[in-house]
Design an enzyme around this catalytic site. Structure first.
Site, mmCIF file in Angstrom:
data_model
loop_
_atom_site.group_PDB
_atom_site.id
_atom_site.type_symbol
_atom_site.label_atom_id
_atom_site.label_comp_id
_atom_site.label_asym_id
_atom_site.label_seq_id
_atom_site.Cartn_x
_atom_site.Cartn_y
_atom_site.Cartn_z
ATOM 1 N N ASN A 30 -5.303 -0.942 48.142
ATOM 2 C CA ASN A 30 -3.923 -1.435 48.289
ATOM 3 C C ASN A 30 -3.844 -2.965 48.226
ATOM 4 O O ASN A 30 -2.955 -3.526 47.591
ATOM 5 C CB ASN A 30 -3.328 -0.996 49.633
ATOM 6 N N SER A 89 -17.867 4.537 54.125
ATOM 7 C CA SER A 89 -17.196 3.695 55.117
ATOM 8 C C SER A 89 -16.745 4.451 56.371
ATOM 9 O O SER A 89 -15.597 4.342 56.786
ATOM 10 C CB SER A 89 -15.995 2.976 54.491
ATOM 11 N N ASN A 134 -10.450 -0.961 61.125
ATOM 12 C CA ASN A 134 -9.321 -1.708 60.544
ATOM 13 C C ASN A 134 -8.589 -2.588 61.564
ATOM 14 O O ASN A 134 -7.851 -3.495 61.187
ATOM 15 C CB ASN A 134 -8.320 -0.766 59.862
ATOM 16 N N ARG A 181 -12.972 8.848 46.713
ATOM 17 C CA ARG A 181 -12.709 7.486 47.173
ATOM 18 C C ARG A 181 -12.185 6.689 45.991
ATOM 19 O O ARG A 181 -12.808 6.663 44.930
ATOM 20 C CB ARG A 181 -13.965 6.810 47.708
ATOM 21 N N TRP A 236 -4.420 -4.314 44.736
ATOM 22 C CA TRP A 236 -3.258 -3.999 43.898
ATOM 23 C C TRP A 236 -2.174 -5.056 44.104
ATOM 24 O O TRP A 236 -1.572 -5.549 43.153
ATOM 25 C CB TRP A 236 -2.742 -2.602 44.261
ATOM 26 N N GLU A 248 -18.550 17.485 47.404
ATOM 27 C CA GLU A 248 -18.760 16.829 46.118
ATOM 28 C C GLU A 248 -18.019 15.496 46.159
ATOM 29 O O GLU A 248 -16.892 15.422 46.636
ATOM 30 C CB GLU A 248 -18.234 17.703 44.972
ATOM 31 N N ARG A 263 -0.263 -8.455 50.991
ATOM 32 C CA ARG A 263 -1.052 -7.224 51.106
ATOM 33 C C ARG A 263 -0.192 -6.035 51.542
ATOM 34 O O ARG A 263 -0.396 -4.909 51.098
ATOM 35 C CB ARG A 263 -2.204 -7.410 52.104
ATOM 36 N N ASP A 299 -8.382 3.539 49.137
ATOM 37 C CA ASP A 299 -8.747 2.129 49.106
ATOM 38 C C ASP A 299 -8.166 1.424 47.881
ATOM 39 O O ASP A 299 -8.031 2.036 46.819
ATOM 40 C CB ASP A 299 -10.285 2.022 49.082
HETATM 41 C C1 IPE Z 1 -6.062 0.396 51.934
HETATM 42 O O1 IPE Z 1 -6.657 -0.455 51.041
HETATM 43 C C2 IPE Z 1 -6.877 0.728 53.146
HETATM 44 C C3 IPE Z 1 -6.117 0.686 54.427
HETATM 45 C C4 IPE Z 1 -6.645 0.235 55.535
HETATM 46 C C5 IPE Z 1 -4.737 1.151 54.530
HETATM 47 P P1 IPE Z 1 -7.224 -1.913 51.376
HETATM 48 O O2 IPE Z 1 -6.243 -2.645 52.208
HETATM 49 O O3 IPE Z 1 -8.611 -1.795 51.945
HETATM 50 O O4 IPE Z 1 -7.277 -2.544 49.930
HETATM 51 P P2 IPE Z 1 -8.339 -3.580 49.343
HETATM 52 O O5 IPE Z 1 -9.717 -2.989 49.531
HETATM 53 O O6 IPE Z 1 -8.166 -4.857 50.079
HETATM 54 O O7 IPE Z 1 -7.964 -3.678 47.906
HETATM 55 MG MG MG Z 2 -10.495 -1.876 51.105
#
Ligand code: IPE
Ligand code: MG
Length: 229
Positions: free
Chosen positions: A4, A171, A50, A163, A7, A182, A15, A2
């Protein structure tokens, strides 16, 4: 994996640029796991939920998935990685299906690391599809029968679940398999998750006491069979 999107946003990039960087990070992480002797790496690439993202992002993720696979397959194969795609394939396009099957067939005999890529995966989907199979086999719905039919039945339950991105939740990832995993929550965004961060997680793992429902005394000095004789 999580973080991306955030970032990319921090860099004023679209994105999808974050997801591209995410692929690079996955390649680095897989290599780091190979170097450290990790035998199984399971990653959550695309969840059943997603699909509800903006159409543009979903389409972008799909084509990135195909191109990332094409780009990295031969090297992963050379490194001894066995690729397994885990999730509901019924909704995937023909082209994607073809490349998944091709990659699985090519790498089926590799034994350095199993790389499970969870794609169109959800923990609830997995439990439900396993239950359907058990019922179809005419067997009782026991934990053992479910376990044998889960999508990750070819690997042991994960010892460590990481995570990234700072959220403290699962999630809908490995709901069944993570019963005794763990947990390690990293504040790093996935594109920034590097070897040092992986070593932090592994170090934290080795500092934990895994009791599996037993007491600390039991796991620290387990009764040896000799004690009974
Ligand atoms: C990658 O991160 C998860 C995927 C579905 C590939 P995100 O796209 O959820 O990144 P954030 O949470 O918006 O930063
Ligand atoms: Mg995310």
């Amino acid at each position: 994996m999580d973080g991306n999107g955030r970032w990319a946003k921090r860099r004023l990039l679209p994105r999808l640029a974050g997801h591209k960087q995410g692929v690079t990070s996955l390649r680095r992480c897989t290599q780091a796991c190979l170097d450290r002797g990790v035998k199984v790496l399971t990653v959550f690439a695309f969840s059943s939920e997603n699909w509800n993202r903006p159409q543009e992002e979903v389409t972008g993720l799909m084509s990135l998935f195909v191109s990332a696979l094409a780009k990295n397959l031969m090297e992963l194969h050379k490194d001894g990685a066995r690729l397994c795609f885990v999730g509901d394939r019924s909704a995937l396009g023909d082209k994607l299906m073809e490349s998944l099957l091709e990659a699985e067939t090519l790498t089926a005999q590799n034994d350095k690391i199993v790389l499970n890529v969870c794609f169109n995966y959800g923990g609830r989907w997995d439990i439900a599809q396993a239950a359907q199979k058990v019922v179809a086999q005419g067997l009782p719905l026991t934990p053992e029968n479910l376990d044998r039919n889960m999508a990750l039945a070819h690997v042991p339950d994960p010892d460590l679940l990481i995570r990234t991105g700072g959220e403290m939740r699962i999630s809908n990832f490995l709901l069944w398999q993570a019963a005794y995993s763990e947990m390690f929550f990293s504040a790093s965004l996935w594109p920034e998750f590097d070897e040092a961060e992986l070593d932090l997680a592994i170090g934290a793992y080795f500092g934990r006491e895994r009791r599996f429902g037993q007491t600390s005394e039991q796991v620290v000095s387990p009764e040896s069979p000799a004690a009974h004789s």
